[in-house]
Scaffold this active site. Structure first.
Site, PDB file in Angstrom:
ATOM      1  N   SER A 230       0.832  -1.189   0.000  1.00  0.00           N
ATOM      2  CA  SER A 230       0.000   0.000   0.000  1.00  0.00           C
ATOM      3  C   SER A 230       0.884   1.263   0.000  1.00  0.00           C
ATOM      4  O   SER A 230       1.696   1.436  -0.905  1.00  0.00           O
ATOM      5  CB  SER A 230      -0.943  -0.059   1.198  1.00  0.00           C
ATOM      6  OG  SER A 230      -2.016   0.810   1.056  1.00  0.00           O
ATOM      7  N   ASP A 458      -9.142  -3.698  -6.151  1.00  0.00           N
ATOM      8  CA  ASP A 458      -8.589  -3.171  -4.904  1.00  0.00           C
ATOM      9  C   ASP A 458      -9.280  -1.843  -4.580  1.00  0.00           C
ATOM     10  O   ASP A 458      -9.277  -0.929  -5.396  1.00  0.00           O
ATOM     11  CB  ASP A 458      -7.074  -2.957  -5.064  1.00  0.00           C
ATOM     12  CG  ASP A 458      -6.380  -2.643  -3.748  1.00  0.00           C
ATOM     13  OD1 ASP A 458      -6.919  -1.850  -2.952  1.00  0.00           O
ATOM     14  OD2 ASP A 458      -5.279  -3.174  -3.522  1.00  0.00           O
ATOM     15  N   HIS A 486      -7.694  -5.632  -0.812  1.00  0.00           N
ATOM     16  CA  HIS A 486      -6.511  -4.797  -0.867  1.00  0.00           C
ATOM     17  C   HIS A 486      -5.247  -5.647  -0.816  1.00  0.00           C
ATOM     18  O   HIS A 486      -5.095  -6.481   0.075  1.00  0.00           O
ATOM     19  CB  HIS A 486      -6.548  -3.838   0.318  1.00  0.00           C
ATOM     20  CG  HIS A 486      -5.474  -2.797   0.314  1.00  0.00           C
ATOM     21  ND1 HIS A 486      -5.016  -2.195  -0.833  1.00  0.00           N
ATOM     22  CD2 HIS A 486      -4.769  -2.237   1.336  1.00  0.00           C
ATOM     23  CE1 HIS A 486      -4.088  -1.315  -0.523  1.00  0.00           C
ATOM     24  NE2 HIS A 486      -3.907  -1.334   0.780  1.00  0.00           N
TER      25      HIS A 486
END
Length: 516
Positions: A230, A458, A486
């Site tokens: 991320s 996502d 995610h």
């Protein structure tokens, strides 16, 4: 519901954009034995050392003294507050590692995202984040990036004030709510300046990337092997730009587009969460007898009507502190389970109860989102994420300008668009200015091959951003996971996991464009 049971990943660099003040939020995994510092205490935990005239080389020459912490080893790394003036003071970063269980290759530095998530937790919970093969080959090394966790944490609000801040309406639709949002923002930034001190202006991504190179040297590694998730992909890409010759094997999962402006990033994420919510409802409809309705549109209307009802009258929760479920808390409770398909049953439970007037599960999910346990915040992630993001890109608009953005944001996300549009005010009033290459452009020229991973649905880091990062990094190869949730690694997709392990363990670069 235990922390171990609720399986979540972390939010992207752009995070969740909230009304006027809340700005950006974070979702992170914490172990049940967390010992993080809450925001009430964080102002007292910023430890800095005064001017001492040291050179940057002095920091590079240090060695970490490791001590036992549970089943792992912990230590601290000293870094300059300001890399432009390394002799003018320093801070200590918390570091934790879990030793390789097999034939050791070296150290794998990891970052879970945020920004704001304490990375030591990733080492503490290495058996949850990483497969056996990776833990056998590497010492997993997590660190709390500057300004987060136990690394000179920034502080902006007391726990009581943070409760009110999070509970506020993320889409203020009356003059009174707009006034409240504006005042919340002012209190937040005034508090950051008063409670964080000098470190508040030195928690940028560029500075955190420089810290990683000092960490690399202290670990005795010639090159940095790195796995970032991320926001951690932005951190890794920034490292590759600053230190291309030091890049070893680097995997960037749930990648963000480092070239996006704050506004375009908010638009991208608004669209991502809309896609994720529709996928969740479609699954419910496909299973038959969906409690939300017999179509995706019907399900979306049910959820929007529920949120509107909570906005008008918060739901009772039975919380021992007497807290009701406000629309702000309901928003967090709705958003969090979209990070992983494994969490959809919790969203089912939360919505079903809320539709019957019980906000208890959605409140529990919202508290998990904010790292709130037993009436206190276990880390400063909700504060750090705003400071880091706004230091990286301080652009913002005023509340009066928000309505001009509704149409475009509602087109990207009919359900969440107005919330993300209000988030464009988040950095309004930030008292800090980045001093270390604030306009850095990233292409990673000269770096070894970098593995970029993206997931097609996502919510937090939409797939298009992974494509963009792979295009911008000159040595990148793109690997795609076709799925929900995610990030891509360790999500029961053997094709993805095999490709990651072949690359990080054996050095076999995957084929560019591999789709799993």
């Amino acid at each position: 519901m235990s922390k171990r049971t609720l399986i979540v990943a972390v939010v992207t660099v752009w995070a969740l954009v909230l009304a006027g003040a809340v700005g950006v939020g974070v979702v992170l995994l914490r172990g049940d034995d967390s010992d993080g510092k809450g925001s009430e205490e964080a102002g007292d935990t910023v430890t800095t050392k005064g001017p001492d005239g040291r050179s940057l080389e002095d920091f590079y020459d240090q060695e970490i003294t490791w001590t036992r912490c549970g089943s792992n080893e912990c230590g601290t790394l000293e870094v300059p507050i300001d890399y432009q003036q390394p002799g003018e003071g320093s801070i200590e970063l918390a570091v934790e590692r879990t030793k390789a269980t097999g034939d050791r290759i070296g150290s794998l530095v990891v970052n879970p995202g945020g920004p704001g998530a304490p990375g030591t937790d990733t080492a503490k919970d290495a058996d949850f984040y990483f497969a056996d093969a990776l833990r056998a080959a590497y010492d997993i090394v997590g660190f709390d990036p500057r300004g987060t966790g136990d690394s000179a944490p920034v502080d902006c609000l007391t726990d009581e004030a943070l409760d009110a801040y999070v509970a506020a309406d993320p889409d203020p639709d009356t003059p009174e709510e707009v006034k409240e949002a504006t005042e919340n923002s002012e209190r937040f930034w005034t508090g950051c300046e008063a409670r964080s001190g000098a470190v508040g202006g030195h928690v940028s991504t560029v500075e955190a990337a420089r810290d990683m190179d000092v960490l690399r040297a202290a670990l005795g590694e010639d090159q940095l092997d790195y796995f970032g998730f991320s926001y951690g992909t932005r951190l890794g890409a920034t490292y590759a730009e600053l230190f291309p010759d030091k890049v070893g094997r680097m995997a960037l999962d749930g990648a963000v587009d480092p070239s996006l402006s704050a506004r375009d990033g908010a638009l991208s994420q608004a669209k991502g969460f809309e896609t994720a919510l529709r996928s969740y409802i479609q699954s419910c409809v496909d299973d038959g007898g969906c409690f939300l309705g017999d179509s995706v549109d019907a399900g979306l209307k049910t959820i929007k009507d529920l949120l509107a009802g909570i906005d008008a009258k918060p739901l009772e929760t039975g919380d021992r502190e007497g807290r009701d479920l406000t629309v702000g808390l309901a928003f967090y409770g709705l958003i969090l389970p979209l990070y992983s398909e494994d969490n959809w049953p919790y969203l089912d439970d939360g919505l079903q109860k809320a539709l019957k007037g019980d906000g208890s599960t959605l409140l529990l999910l919202a508290d998990f989102y904010g790292s709130r346990e037993n009436g206190r915040y276990t880390d400063n992630s909700l504060e750090a994420i705003s400071v880091i993001n706004c230091l990286d890109d301080p652009w913002s608009i005023t509340p009066d300008e928000v309505p001009d953005n509704f149409a475009e944001f509602e087109q990207a996300s009919p359900t969440f668009g107005d919330v993300f549009a209000w988030g464009l005010t988040a950095c309004n009033g930030i008292p800090f200015t980045a001093t270390d290459e604030p306009d850095l452009e990233i292409d990673g020229s000269g770096a070894a091959p970098i593995m970029v991973l993206g997931t097609t649905r996502d919510p937090a880091t939409p797939y298009e951003e992974a494509v963009a990062m792979a295009e911008q990094l000159e040595s990148a190869v793109l690997v795609t996971r076709d799925g929900d949730g995610h990030t891509a690694y360790n999500k029961s997709n053997s094709c993805i996991d095999d490709a990651v392990h072949a690359y990080l363990i054996d050095g076999t670069v995957p084929e560019d464009g591999l789709t799993c």
